[in-house]
Design an enzyme around this catalytic site. Structure first.
Site, PDB file in Angstrom:
ATOM      1  N   TRP A 252     -15.711 -33.929 -19.755  1.00 39.10           N
ATOM      2  CA  TRP A 252     -15.848 -35.184 -19.017  1.00 39.10           C
ATOM      3  C   TRP A 252     -14.463 -35.617 -18.566  1.00 39.10           C
ATOM      4  CZ3 TRP A 252     -13.646 -40.015 -20.194  1.00 39.10           C
ATOM      5  CH2 TRP A 252     -13.933 -41.000 -19.228  1.00 39.10           C
TER       6      TRP A 252
ATOM      7  N   GLU B 113     -20.079 -33.160 -17.751  1.00 38.55           N
ATOM      8  CA  GLU B 113     -20.734 -34.464 -17.942  1.00 38.55           C
ATOM      9  C   GLU B 113     -20.405 -35.395 -16.772  1.00 38.55           C
ATOM     10  OE1 GLU B 113     -19.366 -36.496 -21.454  1.00 38.55           O
ATOM     11  OE2 GLU B 113     -20.733 -38.200 -21.183  1.00 38.55           O
TER      12      GLU B 113
ATOM     13  N   LYS C  58     -20.884 -38.970 -14.325  1.00 43.22           N
ATOM     14  CA  LYS C  58     -20.845 -40.404 -14.598  1.00 43.22           C
ATOM     15  C   LYS C  58     -21.008 -41.156 -13.285  1.00 43.22           C
ATOM     16  CE  LYS C  58     -18.130 -43.682 -17.221  1.00 43.22           C
ATOM     17  NZ  LYS C  58     -17.191 -43.813 -18.328  1.00 43.22           N
TER      18      LYS C  58
ATOM     19  N   ASP D 258     -25.356 -38.035 -20.211  1.00 44.71           N
ATOM     20  CA  ASP D 258     -25.076 -39.161 -21.100  1.00 44.71           C
ATOM     21  C   ASP D 258     -25.946 -40.288 -20.557  1.00 44.71           C
ATOM     22  OD1 ASP D 258     -23.889 -41.686 -21.893  1.00 44.71           O
ATOM     23  OD2 ASP D 258     -22.143 -40.572 -22.593  1.00 44.71           O
TER      24      ASP D 258
ATOM     25  N   HIS E 144     -24.717 -43.082 -18.283  1.00 42.99           N
ATOM     26  CA  HIS E 144     -23.991 -42.745 -17.056  1.00 42.99           C
ATOM     27  C   HIS E 144     -24.814 -42.783 -15.776  1.00 42.99           C
ATOM     28  CE1 HIS E 144     -20.493 -40.578 -19.298  1.00 42.99           C
ATOM     29  NE2 HIS E 144     -20.737 -41.796 -19.734  1.00 42.99           N
TER      30      HIS E 144
ATOM     31  N   HIS F 207     -25.611 -36.666 -24.428  1.00 42.60           N
ATOM     32  CA  HIS F 207     -24.851 -37.645 -25.190  1.00 42.60           C
ATOM     33  C   HIS F 207     -25.770 -38.849 -25.281  1.00 42.60           C
ATOM     34  CE1 HIS F 207     -20.270 -36.613 -24.720  1.00 42.60           C
ATOM     35  NE2 HIS F 207     -20.900 -35.796 -25.532  1.00 42.60           N
TER      36      HIS F 207
ATOM     37  N   ASP G 296     -22.290 -48.846 -19.066  1.00 37.92           N
ATOM     38  CA  ASP G 296     -22.031 -47.784 -20.042  1.00 37.92           C
ATOM     39  C   ASP G 296     -21.271 -48.355 -21.237  1.00 37.92           C
ATOM     40  OD1 ASP G 296     -21.831 -45.197 -21.094  1.00 37.92           O
ATOM     41  OD2 ASP G 296     -19.924 -44.839 -20.078  1.00 37.92           O
TER      42      ASP G 296
ATOM     43  N   ASP H 294     -21.707 -48.187 -24.446  1.00 39.11           N
ATOM     44  CA  ASP H 294     -21.583 -47.392 -25.673  1.00 39.11           C
ATOM     45  C   ASP H 294     -21.886 -48.174 -26.940  1.00 39.11           C
ATOM     46  OD1 ASP H 294     -20.918 -44.554 -25.032  1.00 39.11           O
ATOM     47  OD2 ASP H 294     -19.390 -45.536 -23.817  1.00 39.11           O
TER      48      ASP H 294
ATOM     49  N   ASP I 269     -22.929 -40.334 -28.607  1.00 42.40           N
ATOM     50  CA  ASP I 269     -21.702 -40.841 -27.989  1.00 42.40           C
ATOM     51  C   ASP I 269     -21.753 -42.352 -27.871  1.00 42.40           C
ATOM     52  OD1 ASP I 269     -19.395 -41.318 -26.629  1.00 42.40           O
ATOM     53  OD2 ASP I 269     -20.017 -40.413 -24.740  1.00 42.40           O
TER      54      ASP I 269
HETATM   55  C1  RNT Z   1     -17.227 -41.302 -21.089  1.00 39.29           C
HETATM   56  C2  RNT Z   1     -18.049 -40.167 -21.575  1.00 39.29           C
HETATM   57  C3  RNT Z   1     -17.404 -39.317 -22.610  1.00 39.29           C
HETATM   58  C4  RNT Z   1     -16.720 -40.120 -23.699  1.00 39.29           C
HETATM   59  C5  RNT Z   1     -16.403 -39.331 -24.947  1.00 39.29           C
HETATM   60  C6  RNT Z   1     -15.423 -40.032 -25.818  1.00 39.29           C
HETATM   61  O1  RNT Z   1     -17.920 -42.165 -20.297  1.00 39.29           O
HETATM   62  O2  RNT Z   1     -19.275 -40.623 -22.046  1.00 39.29           O
HETATM   63  O3  RNT Z   1     -18.329 -38.442 -23.134  1.00 39.29           O
HETATM   64  O4  RNT Z   1     -17.460 -41.221 -24.083  1.00 39.29           O
HETATM   65  O5  RNT Z   1     -16.018 -38.065 -24.604  1.00 39.29           O
HETATM   66 ZN    ZN Z   2     -20.537 -39.172 -23.034  1.00 39.60          ZN
END
Ligand code: RNT
Ligand code: ZN
Length: 410
Positions: A178, A219, A221, A252, A255, A279, A287, A289, A319
């Site tokens: 990523w 990955e 986004k 993810d 994303h 993820h 996003d 998290d 993640d």
């Molecule tokens: C960032 C991505 C990535 C990170 C990690 C820490 O938006 O999701 O995967 O969160 O690699």
């Molecule tokens: Zn991620």
């Protein structure tokens, strides 16, 4: 309660024993970075950058490898099922301050040792953020060839490490790329950076490894904080890239635009890709998290794995990074919720539901889909935990760990 639950599920043609057994065999890769707010072990590490951000200032994050490994052991001991460890390159254990393009497999020896002793597989993520050469938000697509080449060398180093780990642990190591690359303001050129990224990746993947040792993933986004107008590694870019280069895409679920259904993307990709990686996170309006919840979004994503018999084709990883609450509690809660979603979806009558859909009996399908929601899932969950010497009563152990271990930290 379990015996009664077994009977009630049995009435729907569902065998709770099979569900428990299957659930226990599916690996979930737990991310190391929940333990220290994505800092890693580099000298002067100060936390995530590149459009991602940890929020909250709960005390007592892990400050070093000993603390992080201890925390991981504690977390792993309270999460049921088969676990892997999802590492980031900045968690390399180096003698001196080795820069990221100089990382070698031996910098992960202690992790490999930790994992092998516990029968746990390792996955890896190159770290293309939180570094002076990523300060302007551009890495592999940078217009400056020197910057680009540094990051190409870093990802190549990580692939070498991942392939080495994969060979040693005898399961492929997922190496997931990523990058933060993007722009805050409206771009004048959306193509050039993407062509540079394409060429940088081609350079990176010109080195080939045994597919039993490494699985390469990219990955995408939609945007990052401070990079709202343009993301070089967008969904279309990486799906096209992975499809034409024979590598894997990683989704993810934070994303995408908030109304997109990430579960729906899985079967779309499974129609063309051998493997898809995940993820799992809990995005709140963006996003963000947050800790993964046992909510409809996660259930639906996991259901797409289970009802398509894609357990061997979808690589599940976590993640999220919540620093507003006890980090260990955040870790365990999210990981357990993925386990709950797995068990929950193994307990659904997918065959019958598919049949109703194919037969066009949509009235019965909807009615039954809603009826199964009140089956006694909790009793089967407790039984699953009990068989792994665990229970729903784990929080007091976390409180104890906070008192005995965490609160003694700097
Ligand atoms: C960032 C991505 C990535 C990170 C990690 C820490 O938006 O999701 O995967 O969160 O690699
Ligand atoms: Zn991620």
């Amino acid at each position: 309660m379990y015996e009664k639950a077994k009977e009630l599920y049995g009435n729907w043609g569902i065998d709770t024993e099979t569900a428990i057994e299957k659930c226990a065999g599916i690996p979930v890769s737990l991310h190391c970075w929940q333990g220290d707010d994505v800092r890693g072990f580099e000298k002067g590490a100060s936390g995530a950058s590149g459009g991602i951000q940890t929020t909250g200032n709960y005390p007592w994050r892990a400050n070093n490898k000993t603390e992080l490994m201890a925390d991981l052991d504690f977390v792993f001991s309270l999460v049921p099922g088969k676990k892997r460890l999802n590492l980031h390159a900045v968690y390399a254990i180096t003698e001196m301050d080795t820069d990221r393009d100089k990382l070698e497999p031996h910098h992960f020896d202690e992790w490999l040792d930790w994992a092998l002793r516990r029968g746990v597989g390792i996955d890896l993520n190159p770290t293309l953020f939180s570094h002076p050469l990523a300060a302007d938000g551009m890495t592999l697509s940078h217009s400056d060839a020197a910057v680009r080449n540094f990051w190409i060398r870093h990802v190549k180093a990580c692939r070498k490490i991942a392939a080495f780990i994969g060979e040693k642990q005898k399961t492929p190591c997922l190496n997931n790329i990523w990058i933060p690359d993007g722009l805050k303001n409206p771009p004048a050129d959306r193509l050039s950076a993407r062509l540079r990224l394409r060429d940088a990746l081609d350079d990176i993947f010109s080195v080939t490894y045994n597919k039993h040792h490494i699985i390469d993933a990219v990955e995408s986004k939609v945007f990052g904080i401070g990079l709202e107008n343009y993301t070089v590694g967008s969904s279309e870019f990486y799906i096209a890239y992975a499809a034409t280069r024979g590598i894997t895409v990683l989704l993810d679920n934070g994303h995408y635009h908030p109304t997109e259904n990430v579960a729906d993307k899985l079967p779309a990709l499974l129609a063309f890709f051998d493997k898809v990686a995940l993820h799992l996170t809990h995005p709140v309006r963006w996003d963000s998290d947050h800790v993964v919840l046992f909510d409809d979004e996660i259930k639906e994503i996991i259901a797409e794995i289970v009802r398509n018999n894609a357990e061997d084709r979808v690589l599940i990883g976590l993640d999220y990074f919540d620093a507003s609450i006890n980090r260990i509690v955040a870790w365990i809660t999210g990981a357990r919720n993925v386990q709950k979603a797995l068990l929950y979806t193994f307990l659904l009558p997918h065959t019958e539901f598919k049949y109703l859909q194919e037969a066009g009996n949509f009235s019965k399908l909807l009615a039954m889909q809603e009826e199964v929601k009140t089956l006694p899932f909790g009793a089967v969950w407790e039984e699953y935990l009990a068989r792994q010497n665990l229970s729903t009563d784990w929080f007091k152990s976390a409180e104890q760990y906070e008192r005995d271990v965490l609160s003694k930290r700097r």
